[in-house]
Design a protein around this motif. Structure first.
Motif, PDB file in Angstrom:
ATOM      1  N   ARG A   1       6.099   1.931  -3.511  1.00 42.03           N
ATOM      2  CA  ARG A   1       5.536   1.804  -2.163  1.00 42.03           C
ATOM      3  C   ARG A   1       6.102   0.568  -1.469  1.00 42.03           C
ATOM      4  NH1 ARG A   1       0.118   1.534  -3.147  1.00 42.03           N
ATOM      5  NH2 ARG A   1       0.232  -0.727  -3.123  1.00 42.03           N
ATOM      6  N   ARG A   2       6.238  -0.535  -2.196  1.00 39.93           N
ATOM      7  CA  ARG A   2       6.815  -1.737  -1.596  1.00 39.93           C
ATOM      8  C   ARG A   2       8.269  -1.507  -1.200  1.00 39.93           C
ATOM      9  NH1 ARG A   2       3.986  -4.184  -5.868  1.00 39.93           N
ATOM     10  NH2 ARG A   2       5.930  -4.475  -7.062  1.00 39.93           N
ATOM     11  N   LEU A   3       9.017  -0.772  -2.028  1.00 41.27           N
ATOM     12  CA  LEU A   3      10.403  -0.479  -1.685  1.00 41.27           C
ATOM     13  C   LEU A   3      10.510   0.399  -0.441  1.00 41.27           C
ATOM     14  CD1 LEU A   3      11.984   0.294  -5.193  1.00 41.27           C
ATOM     15  CD2 LEU A   3      12.514  -1.653  -3.733  1.00 41.27           C
ATOM     16  N   LEU A   4       9.649   1.385  -0.345  1.00 39.59           N
ATOM     17  CA  LEU A   4       9.731   2.359   0.739  1.00 39.59           C
ATOM     18  C   LEU A   4       9.115   1.863   2.030  1.00 39.59           C
ATOM     19  CD1 LEU A   4       8.758   5.482  -1.396  1.00 39.59           C
ATOM     20  CD2 LEU A   4      11.046   4.920  -0.552  1.00 39.59           C
ATOM     21  N   PHE A   5       8.057   1.039   1.906  1.00 37.83           N
ATOM     22  CA  PHE A   5       7.343   0.539   3.086  1.00 37.83           C
ATOM     23  C   PHE A   5       7.204  -0.984   2.972  1.00 37.83           C
ATOM     24  CE2 PHE A   5       5.844   4.842   2.172  1.00 37.83           C
ATOM     25  CZ  PHE A   5       6.046   5.483   3.388  1.00 37.83           C
ATOM     26  N   PRO A   6       8.307  -1.708   3.064  1.00 40.92           N
ATOM     27  CA  PRO A   6       8.257  -3.155   2.820  1.00 40.92           C
ATOM     28  C   PRO A   6       7.392  -3.925   3.803  1.00 40.92           C
ATOM     29  CG  PRO A   6      10.393  -2.503   3.712  1.00 40.92           C
ATOM     30  CD  PRO A   6       9.671  -1.244   3.371  1.00 40.92           C
ATOM     31  N   ALA A   7       7.188  -3.414   5.001  1.00 44.39           N
ATOM     32  CA  ALA A   7       6.386  -4.123   5.995  1.00 44.39           C
ATOM     33  C   ALA A   7       4.909  -3.750   5.948  1.00 44.39           C
ATOM     34  CB  ALA A   7       6.934  -3.854   7.401  1.00 44.39           C
TER      35      ALA A   7
ATOM     36  N   LEU B 103      -1.504   4.258   4.828  1.00 44.43           N
ATOM     37  CA  LEU B 103      -0.079   4.518   5.022  1.00 44.43           C
ATOM     38  C   LEU B 103       0.119   5.500   6.182  1.00 44.43           C
ATOM     39  CD1 LEU B 103       1.233   4.973   1.363  1.00 44.43           C
ATOM     40  CD2 LEU B 103       1.863   3.148   2.956  1.00 44.43           C
ATOM     41  N   PRO B 104       1.205   5.332   6.944  1.00 42.22           N
ATOM     42  CA  PRO B 104       1.478   6.266   8.041  1.00 42.22           C
ATOM     43  C   PRO B 104       1.978   7.617   7.560  1.00 42.22           C
ATOM     44  CG  PRO B 104       3.263   4.666   7.865  1.00 42.22           C
ATOM     45  CD  PRO B 104       2.196   4.234   6.897  1.00 42.22           C
ATOM     46  N   THR B 105       2.455   7.667   6.336  1.00 41.67           N
ATOM     47  CA  THR B 105       2.934   8.908   5.736  1.00 41.67           C
ATOM     48  C   THR B 105       2.943   8.740   4.229  1.00 41.67           C
ATOM     49  OG1 THR B 105       4.808  10.454   5.560  1.00 41.67           O
ATOM     50  CG2 THR B 105       5.332   8.141   5.991  1.00 41.67           C
ATOM     51  N   PHE B 106       2.805   9.844   3.518  1.00 37.32           N
ATOM     52  CA  PHE B 106       2.906   9.825   2.057  1.00 37.32           C
ATOM     53  C   PHE B 106       4.301  10.238   1.592  1.00 37.32           C
ATOM     54  CE2 PHE B 106      -1.893  10.719   1.055  1.00 37.32           C
ATOM     55  CZ  PHE B 106      -2.214   9.474   1.565  1.00 37.32           C
ATOM     56  N   VAL B 107       5.246  10.335   2.521  1.00 34.58           N
ATOM     57  CA  VAL B 107       6.565  10.874   2.210  1.00 34.58           C
ATOM     58  C   VAL B 107       7.639   9.970   2.803  1.00 34.58           C
ATOM     59  CG1 VAL B 107       8.135  12.799   2.671  1.00 34.58           C
ATOM     60  CG2 VAL B 107       5.746  13.255   2.086  1.00 34.58           C
ATOM     61  N   ALA B 108       8.701   9.729   2.035  1.00 35.13           N
ATOM     62  CA  ALA B 108       9.881   9.031   2.539  1.00 35.13           C
ATOM     63  C   ALA B 108      11.107   9.734   1.976  1.00 35.13           C
ATOM     64  CB  ALA B 108       9.873   7.563   2.123  1.00 35.13           C
ATOM     65  N   GLY B 109      11.812  10.468   2.818  1.00 34.53           N
ATOM     66  CA  GLY B 109      12.936  11.264   2.338  1.00 34.53           C
ATOM     67  C   GLY B 109      12.470  12.272   1.310  1.00 34.53           C
ATOM     68  N   ARG B 110      13.031  12.194   0.112  1.00 35.55           N
ATOM     69  CA  ARG B 110      12.658  13.108  -0.962  1.00 35.55           C
ATOM     70  C   ARG B 110      11.696  12.453  -1.956  1.00 35.55           C
ATOM     71  NH1 ARG B 110      15.971  17.681  -2.512  1.00 35.55           N
ATOM     72  NH2 ARG B 110      17.103  18.405  -0.676  1.00 35.55           N
ATOM     73  N   VAL B 111      10.954  11.467  -1.491  1.00 34.18           N
ATOM     74  CA  VAL B 111       9.973  10.786  -2.325  1.00 34.18           C
ATOM     75  C   VAL B 111       8.579  11.092  -1.788  1.00 34.18           C
ATOM     76  CG1 VAL B 111       9.175   8.585  -3.262  1.00 34.18           C
ATOM     77  CG2 VAL B 111      11.612   8.934  -2.772  1.00 34.18           C
TER      78      VAL B 111
ATOM     79  N   ARG C 241      -2.842  13.620   3.329  1.00 31.74           N
ATOM     80  CA  ARG C 241      -3.113  12.310   3.923  1.00 31.74           C
ATOM     81  C   ARG C 241      -4.450  12.274   4.671  1.00 31.74           C
ATOM     82  NH1 ARG C 241      -0.714  10.194   8.556  1.00 31.74           N
ATOM     83  NH2 ARG C 241       0.832  11.875   8.442  1.00 31.74           N
ATOM     84  N   PRO C 242      -4.762  13.246   5.528  1.00 36.91           N
ATOM     85  CA  PRO C 242      -6.062  13.169   6.210  1.00 36.91           C
ATOM     86  C   PRO C 242      -7.243  13.218   5.242  1.00 36.91           C
ATOM     87  CG  PRO C 242      -4.600  14.702   7.327  1.00 36.91           C
ATOM     88  CD  PRO C 242      -3.941  14.368   6.033  1.00 36.91           C
TER      89      PRO C 242
END
Length: 390
Positions: free
Chosen positions: A163-169, A271-279, A329-330
């Motif tokens: 999660r830190r890698l994908l959403f560092p901010a 989180l704004p999304t539970f998905v980042a690319g294929r993760v 997510r909801p």
């Protein structure tokens, strides 16, 4: 869609369940667990109907029921022993097909691992980075090499490195204001109820009875973070010495070295999304919540089934993950908000006037209020894990 190669990061309840679900819909799965050995840390766990239904969908529900103990009797009390609310496990069973059940966390871990083939789980493998630059695969880097996968599932817990890698901010998990000490008793002991919570001012003590006659207990306290005690069991014996039975007996039946102590953190900023690319993020990595509703593990199990079902039904990974995010997510973030509110009105409440008002309101409420509160989150139907036919 046809399955491919997936890497699940994290060998806890959510990660193991995700691996089982992915394999059931045709994926080749590797689970990477950063711990060097499987210690199965944890005491006991309660599973609501939604968690049991998810386990049924994964094909392991029967084994969990056999190892678990139904929680038919109990409720919420005050330190002197007076009752605030009753829990009717038989009514839950009539409404949902199962009461809440209690099981040692280690037993649940073992049952989930047993549903995976030898070699599926690798321990001592910490993921250090991900390469998401390729549109059709993810490059997963660990300390001893790299793997490629068409899908990565981040199930690495509340302090998720992925999660830190994908959403560092994104804000880190926040301390809830409460700390929890818990253990399994060393021996069986007679209990008048299967499940019980007792609320004092800024403190909660609860227990669940287990199938072998032992019990899991937990004590949740308002506390600054990081406070630790040389003899935590003795601290609890003093703190709860005037509380009703079986609380003193549960503590007396516990070995000091069995007590676990953890501060409770939650992902307070969703989180704004539970998905980042294929993760796909799953379980505490996606929606770490306070334990006040007993829904943390159940939501992770829901995630696992929903992810597998989305992959079985969708034509490609991208559309499957979009569906997963839209479905999970909801709901999970709503449950997390409800758990936070429950804690503030339950264990965390410390002002004597506020406590008195809450207790009066709970005593005046019909028993059905407690049942409806549980049904609100536990009444979930798993999606099918079979691909749709055209």
């Amino acid at each position: 869609m046809d399955g491919g190669k997936a890497v699940v990061v994290g060998g806890g309840i959510g990660g193991l369940a995700a691996a089982i679900g992915l394999r059931r819909v045709g994926w080749e799965v590797t689970v990477l667990e950063r711990a060097a050995a499987l210690g199965d840390a944890g005491a006991g766990i309660s599973l609501h109907a939604n968690g049991i239904r998810a386990l049924d969908a994964l094909g392991v529900g029967a084994g969990v029921r056999e190892a678990a103990r139904p929680q038919y009797t109990g409720g919420t009390r005050v330190p002197g022993g007076g009752r605030l609310a009753r829990m009717d496990g038989a009514a839950l069973e009539r409404a949902l097909g199962t009461p809440i059940v209690g099981i040692p966390r280690a037993d649940l871990h073992r049952l989930l691992r047993a549903a995976l083939p030898d070699g599926c789980l690798t321990v001592g493998a910490e993921v250090t980075s991900l390469d998401l630059t390729h549109p059709d695969r993810v490059h997963v880097v660990t300390g001893d090499g790299a793997r490629e996968a068409e899908l990565v599932v981040a199930a690495d817990g509340v302090n998720s490195g992925l999660r830190r890698l994908l959403f560092p901010a994104h804000p880190a998990p926040a301390y809830s204001g409460s700390t929890v000490l818990r253990a399994l008793t060393d021996s069986a002991l007679p209990l008048a109820s299967d499940f019980e919570l007792t609320w004092g001012r800024g403190a909660e003590f609860g227990h669940i009875a287990l199938a072998d006659g032992r019990a899991e207990w937990h004590a949740v306290l308002n506390s600054p973070p990081g406070v630790r005690h040389r003899d935590p069991l003795e601290v609890l014996r003093r703190r709860f010495r005037d509380w009703h039975e079986p609380i003193p007996s549960l503590l007396a039946a516990t070995r000091p070295e069995a007590v676990l102590h953890h501060d409770i953190h939650e992902l307070a900023t969703p989180l704004p999304t539970f998905v980042a690319g294929r993760v796909a993020l799953l379980g505490d990595a996606a929606h770490a919540m306070t334990p006040n509703l007993g829904q943390g593990a159940c939501q992770a199990l829901e995630d696992a089934v929903s992810l597998a079902a989305a992959l079985a039904a969708a034509p490609d990974v991208g559309s499957a993950l979009s569906r997963y995010d839209a479905e999970r997510r909801p709901r999970s973030q709503s449950v997390a908000r409800a758990a936070r509110r429950a804690g503030r009105m339950g264990q965390q409440l410390a002002h004597p006037v506020a406590v008195a008002v809450r207790n009066t309101a709970m005593r005046a409420a019909p028993d059905g209020v407690t049942l409806r509160a549980i049904l609100r989150h536990a009444d979930w139907t798993p999606p099918s894990l079979h691909p749709r036919k055209n």
